[in-house]
Every structure is written in structure tokens, then in C-alpha cells.
Scaffold this active site. Structure first.
Site, PDB file in Angstrom:
ATOM      1  N   VAL A  81       6.367 -76.532  45.227  1.00 24.76           N
ATOM      2  CA  VAL A  81       7.153 -75.733  44.284  1.00 24.76           C
ATOM      3  C   VAL A  81       7.802 -74.554  45.010  1.00 24.76           C
ATOM      4  O   VAL A  81       8.943 -74.191  44.737  1.00 24.76           O
ATOM      5  CB  VAL A  81       6.279 -75.238  43.105  1.00 24.76           C
ATOM      6  CG1 VAL A  81       7.039 -74.283  42.205  1.00 24.76           C
ATOM      7  CG2 VAL A  81       5.755 -76.421  42.301  1.00 24.76           C
ATOM      8  N   CYS A  82       7.092 -73.976  45.968  1.00 22.77           N
ATOM      9  CA  CYS A  82       7.612 -72.825  46.719  1.00 22.77           C
ATOM     10  C   CYS A  82       8.904 -73.190  47.444  1.00 22.77           C
ATOM     11  O   CYS A  82       9.875 -72.438  47.432  1.00 22.77           O
ATOM     12  CB  CYS A  82       6.576 -72.339  47.727  1.00 22.77           C
ATOM     13  SG  CYS A  82       4.974 -71.941  47.001  1.00 22.77           S
ATOM     14  N   THR A  83       8.911 -74.372  48.059  1.00 21.36           N
ATOM     15  CA  THR A  83      10.049 -74.827  48.850  1.00 21.36           C
ATOM     16  C   THR A  83      11.175 -75.364  47.980  1.00 21.36           C
ATOM     17  O   THR A  83      12.350 -75.051  48.197  1.00 21.36           O
ATOM     18  CB  THR A  83       9.598 -75.916  49.847  1.00 21.36           C
ATOM     19  OG1 THR A  83       8.606 -75.350  50.716  1.00 21.36           O
ATOM     20  CG2 THR A  83      10.753 -76.453  50.661  1.00 21.36           C
TER      21      THR A  83
END
EC number: 1.11.1.25
Length: 194
Positions: A81-83
Site C-alpha cells: 500500500v505504501c508503494t
């Protein structure tokens, strides 16, 4: 098929991590500089840059004093999700943040500055966003924004969160209920709150 299986296993692991949390000790009105007075962050950099700077760190007052800053924290570099969502939501809104008078947009994660640097370069986001490593989690610990993600083989990490900070004072704070969620901490949300 193997990818689907791995995705299902990770969803199962993440859902097994306790989703509910106590509120962070940092809140709207908190002074981040005072709350973490003895904490410094490490600007994303190459190993050679680290050596040449004698592994210099950046005190929080240098990041927040007399500035309008949007900061967001996330579980870690190179994670899903961060990327795919979190960083891109800030990168795509950078002109809107600047139009609202924001001096800097900062991403911080419990990673070393070299991993953060490689990730920021891969995302082609260093021109828009300042990246910092909180290598030992001391910043997130002081703010009570740590979460144990050992079940996902990540160990102690940051909650997914965002804040608008004016001269060190928290004006807006958004913390996700679970590390896999991306509902309140994205760039699209906070730009509408400022």
C-alpha cells in the site's frame, strides 16, 4: 496462482494483526518538537552521502520550526500500500500542497535512510517529497505511533498516518485503524482538510 495464494496469505496475516488501537499520544494541538525533543531523523541518502556527512541527522526543529509541513508516516519502504497508493497520493498532489503554502511534504518510515533513498528514487518522488528514515523508531515511539507488525515479518513499524504541522504544532492528524487501510491518511484527504 502463486501470486494470488501469497496475497491471500498476507491478507490473512494482516487481518490477524490487531486492527484497533489506542489513540496516539500526539494529537491536534501537540508540539512535535517538544514531544520528541531529543529525536533526530535521517534524510534519505546514499551510503557515500552518509559517510561524507559523518552520518549527520536532522533535528526536528530544523524540519518544523517556522514552517508549514505535511508529514505522513507509513509501515515501510517497498511495501504494498505504501508503494502503490500512499506515496503516489502525495506526489500527485504536490502542486496543490504548494498552492496552499505548504513548505514541504515529508514521508517518514521506520527504515534506514539508505533503504528509504533507494525506494524514493525507484518511485521517482524525491523531487516532490522529502524522505526521512526513523531507523530505530524513536520518533514514532515518542508520538505513540508504533505498531508491532511481526506477524507480517516486519517487526516494530509505524502506523499509517498523516499530519499538517504549522511551526511544530499539529493542526490536523489522521491515523488509520489498521496498517493495511488507506482511508484517512492519503494526500487527497489531507489536502482537502488544510
Amino acid at each position: 496462482m502463486a501470486l494470488l495464494k501469497r496475497t491471500a496469505v498476507m491478507k490473512s496475516v494482516i487481518s490477524g494483526i490487531q486492527a484497533s488501537r489506542a489513540y496516539a499520544s500526539v494529537a491536534v494541538g501537540s508540539d512535535l518538537i517538544s514531544a520528541a525533543l531529543d529525536v533526530s531523523l535521517q534524510r534519505a541518502r546514499s551510503w557515500d552521502d552518509g559517510v561524507s556527512s559523518k552520518f549527520a541527522t536532522t533535528p526536528l526543529k530544523d524540519i518544523f520550526k517556522d514552517k508549514k509541513v505535511v508529514i505522513f508516516g507509513l509501515p515501510g519502504a517497498y511495501t504494498g500500500v505504501c508503494t502503490a497508493q500512499h506515496v503516489p497520493s502525495y506526489k500527485s498532489n504536490i502542486d496543490k500542497f504548494k498552492a496552499k503554502g505548504i513548505d514541504s511534504v515529508i514521508c517518514v518510515a521506520v527504515n534506514d535512510p539508505y533503504v528509504i533513498n533507494g525506494w524514493a528514487e525507484k518511485l521517482q518522488a524525491k523531487e516532490a517529497i522529502e524522505f526521512y528514515g526513523d531507523f530505530d523508531g524513536s520518533f514514532h515511539k515518542k508520538l505513540d505511533l508504533m505498531i508491532d507488525l511481526s506477524a507480517a515479518l516486519l517487526g516494530p513499524r509505524s502506523h499509517r498516518w498523516s499530519a499538517y504541522v504549522d511551526d511544530g504544532k499539529v493542526k490536523i492528524l489522521n491515523v488509520e485503524k489498521a496498517p493495511s487501510e488507506f482511508k484517512v491518511s492519503g494526500g487527497d484527504v489531507i489536502i482537502g482538510q488544510i
